[in-house]
Design a protein around this motif. Structure first.
Motif, PDB file in Angstrom:
ATOM      1  N   ARG A   1      51.728  77.279  16.021  1.00  0.00           N
ATOM      2  CA  ARG A   1      52.360  76.112  15.410  1.00  0.00           C
ATOM      3  C   ARG A   1      53.297  76.538  14.280  1.00  0.00           C
TER       4      ARG A   1
ATOM      5  N   PHE B   1      53.887  66.076  -0.567  1.00  0.00           N
ATOM      6  CA  PHE B   1      53.039  66.234   0.617  1.00  0.00           C
ATOM      7  C   PHE B   1      53.166  65.094   1.634  1.00  0.00           C
TER       8      PHE B   1
ATOM      9  N   VAL C   1      55.311  66.280   4.282  1.00  0.00           N
ATOM     10  CA  VAL C   1      54.649  67.374   4.998  1.00  0.00           C
ATOM     11  C   VAL C   1      53.658  66.837   6.031  1.00  0.00           C
ATOM     12  N   TRP C   2      52.832  65.876   5.607  1.00  0.00           N
ATOM     13  CA  TRP C   2      51.835  65.330   6.543  1.00  0.00           C
ATOM     14  C   TRP C   2      52.515  64.546   7.667  1.00  0.00           C
TER      15      TRP C   2
ATOM     16  N   VAL D   1      55.246  75.768  10.965  1.00  0.00           N
ATOM     17  CA  VAL D   1      55.246  74.835   9.840  1.00  0.00           C
ATOM     18  C   VAL D   1      56.092  75.422   8.724  1.00  0.00           C
ATOM     19  N   THR D   2      56.484  74.567   7.796  1.00  0.00           N
ATOM     20  CA  THR D   2      57.143  75.052   6.600  1.00  0.00           C
ATOM     21  C   THR D   2      56.044  75.304   5.593  1.00  0.00           C
ATOM     22  N   PRO D   3      55.746  76.578   5.321  1.00  0.00           N
ATOM     23  CA  PRO D   3      54.619  76.824   4.433  1.00  0.00           C
ATOM     24  C   PRO D   3      54.916  76.301   3.025  1.00  0.00           C
ATOM     25  N   TYR D   4      53.980  75.569   2.489  1.00  0.00           N
ATOM     26  CA  TYR D   4      54.090  75.062   1.123  1.00  0.00           C
ATOM     27  C   TYR D   4      53.735  76.200   0.170  1.00  0.00           C
TER      28      TYR D   4
ATOM     29  N   LEU E   1      53.714  67.083  10.053  1.00  0.00           N
ATOM     30  CA  LEU E   1      52.597  67.757  10.725  1.00  0.00           C
ATOM     31  C   LEU E   1      52.005  66.879  11.819  1.00  0.00           C
TER      32      LEU E   1
END
Lengths: 351, 351
Positions: B9, B112, B115-116, B11-14, B119
């Motif tokens: 997967r 966030f 982000v969610w 994702v853009t890592p935070y 996701l």
């Protein structure tokens, strides 16, 4: 129905196992360790400064990962920690099982695999265990989007030799293979030694069983640093601060007391081997367990009947009312005294 | 690329905020409370039996939910607890935002949410705050698949009056509306009083700010029992045992010390109001904050320049290098002594 209600995600709610409360009951139903955590944990708790709780915990849980790396002699980029192995494995499903191909896991196994696959809409196939509850490794030599199995398996307790585990990994170098070793410390050989050889291997363990810390929620995964980085990326993108300070500090303390760990394991293994003899003599049969429980069926009495009679007498074991499992009881290995009370009751009840 | 890598997967890592370590630094960058948790927490920790950690924690976290229900005078079926409000809100996104319609949240807000949404593949629209960083409630009177906003908003600190919050809820009774009240205790009026009036309202709070327990990871949501049941169903289907024993026990202890809680809030509010005066005199302007931080821009010096100079001097504040925010610093309210050192430095640096 109200419009907002139609948008609620539908799930099959999981009903957690019984958590009976009381002073004199014997709880052999959730595979908890009958012994307390290491005294190092108590010492670390006594020394913990509550004033620090005002701050966010270290998102990398470094104090804990360092202790684990030291213990397993692996690099800090080869370990991932989470809030129990359930958190770690769910994150691994989300991170690694993203193809359209089916993920493979046994038909009789840890029930959450199916739950996570459904939740994340991952296709899956569940090859059947053989009649002795063994995983047939050849069932895993087929195209797939990932593989996961526990070793020893749950709820059977059956251990697969490391050579067979390696066969499965070697046959599947195009997929991520997850070996869930929740019970490995009770007599198995971990696949963790293979993470440098197979970059597609993720080995998951937990503090909930062998380290007597189910109440702290600590799990971890070991693997190639690309796998670990991917897990961390997904974790940080979702919730950066998951493991609280006490779990980090007390978890690290537990890892440092290897002597206590080994002594406790020895006691449980000794009690388990004795339990095998006693249960056999009482008319039970069971696959040979290398976990901290025995999955046993009685020759004459039904499992449900025994389960209910035990419960009536404040002795709790696990009974799964479902096909293939409903003639078995999963009995957690308790202290010698708890087991003695179990045998005493069964002796009278079954005679 | 290896086949298994293609299935990982993306994702853009935070990147979590700086967690500088050292004895003499002043940490005003992550909105932590400068005061320790209640002494009740210390007492509960001293009395905690480490031997219990061998068992699984109560999956319902009853000791904590009971304390919260008693405090807020709501029913036990009207509260949900999670591992920090990040866990609670992420679970709410997963549970409630399941239509094809876009979820609405402000363009400048807690990072966030976006982000969610990404996701979980939830469509979203981000109405812009006005030039004074106010949420324009009319932007939320349109078809949507759910609404979320913090009150006070972050990173601005701007509080929306409860009447306007209610207007948004009342206009959107076909969606779930989530009010994220991470900072409400620092001077706002909670929408929690409205949960019995609006069954589509979920109010989320946290122990990380006003209760000085960021290190423990405790968040909670209050709402109609249908909402709470849906959250619990999703949670139990995913991971039953998330909150560990210390968080349950110490969280409950904290809630019971209302006097300490109020005293600590009073101190922080007093310091914040003084900070507004001091920062104004130093040439800063800022929206009026009702949180435990001030989002301030200087008339002459650039925010980045001030941020770097402060950092050089071991004073850490938060700087967001992104459009609309990059002329501001988010300064957490510390102790009076920490703030004095901040003013002293700024006085010299800006003169």
């Amino acid at each position: 129905m109200k419009p907002w209600k139609t948008n609620i995600r539908r799930v099959t709610p999981y009903v957690p196992g019984e958590q009976p409360k009381g002073e004199h009951l014997i709880k052999l139903n959730t595979n908890e360790n009958p012994y307390p955590p290491s005294p190092f944990v108590k010492k670390a708790m006594d020394e913990m400064d509550y004033g620090l709780f005002r701050k966010y915990p270290d998102p990398a849980s470094s104090v804990l990962t360092e202790a684990l790396c030291e213990y397993y002699q692996i690099g800090e980029d080869e370990i991932f920690v989470g809030v129990g192995s359930d958190d770690v494995i769910a994150m691994a499903f989300l991170t690694f099982f993203n193809s359209q191909k089916p993920v493979l896991f046994p038909d009789v196994t840890y029930s959450f695999y199916e739950v996570w696959a459904k939740l994340f809409q991952i296709p899956y196939i569940t090859p059947a265990l053989d009649e002795d509850f063994l995983i047939k490794k050849e069932d895993y030599y087929r195209e797939n989007g990932g593989i996961i199995f526990p070793n020893p398996n749950a709820p059977t307790g059956v251990l697969m030799p490391l050579s067979e585990v390696e066969d499965i990994i070697a046959h599947n170098q195009e997929s991520v293979v997850i070996v869930d070793e929740a019970y490995i410390d009770f007599g198995g050989v971990s696949a963790a030694g293979l993470i440098k050889k197979y970059e597609n291997l993720l080995v998951v363990q937990t503090f909930s069983k062998s380290r007597s810390m189910a109440g702290m929620r600590i799990g971890y995964a070991m693997g190639n640093r690309d796998l670990i980085r991917a897990l961390n990326d997904v974790k940080y993108s979702y919730n950066s601060y998951t493991m609280n300070m006490p779990s980090q500090i007390l978890g690290a303390a537990a890892v440092k007391d290897d002597r206590y760990f080994k002594e406790t394991l020895d006691k449980i293994i000794t009690t388990r081997e004795r339990a095998k003899e006693r249960l056999s003599r009482l008319g039970f049969k069971f696959p040979d367990s290398m976990a901290n429980f025995i999955f046993a069926s009685h020759k004459e009495k039904s499992a449900e009947e025994i389960y209910l009679a035990l419960k009536e007498n404040q002795i709790f074991v696990r009974y799964f009312k479902q096909p293939r499992l409903d003639s078995y009881l999963r009995i957690t290995i308790g202290t010698d005294e708890e087991m003695r009370q179990l045998y005493d009751f069964l002796e009278e009840f079954l005679s």
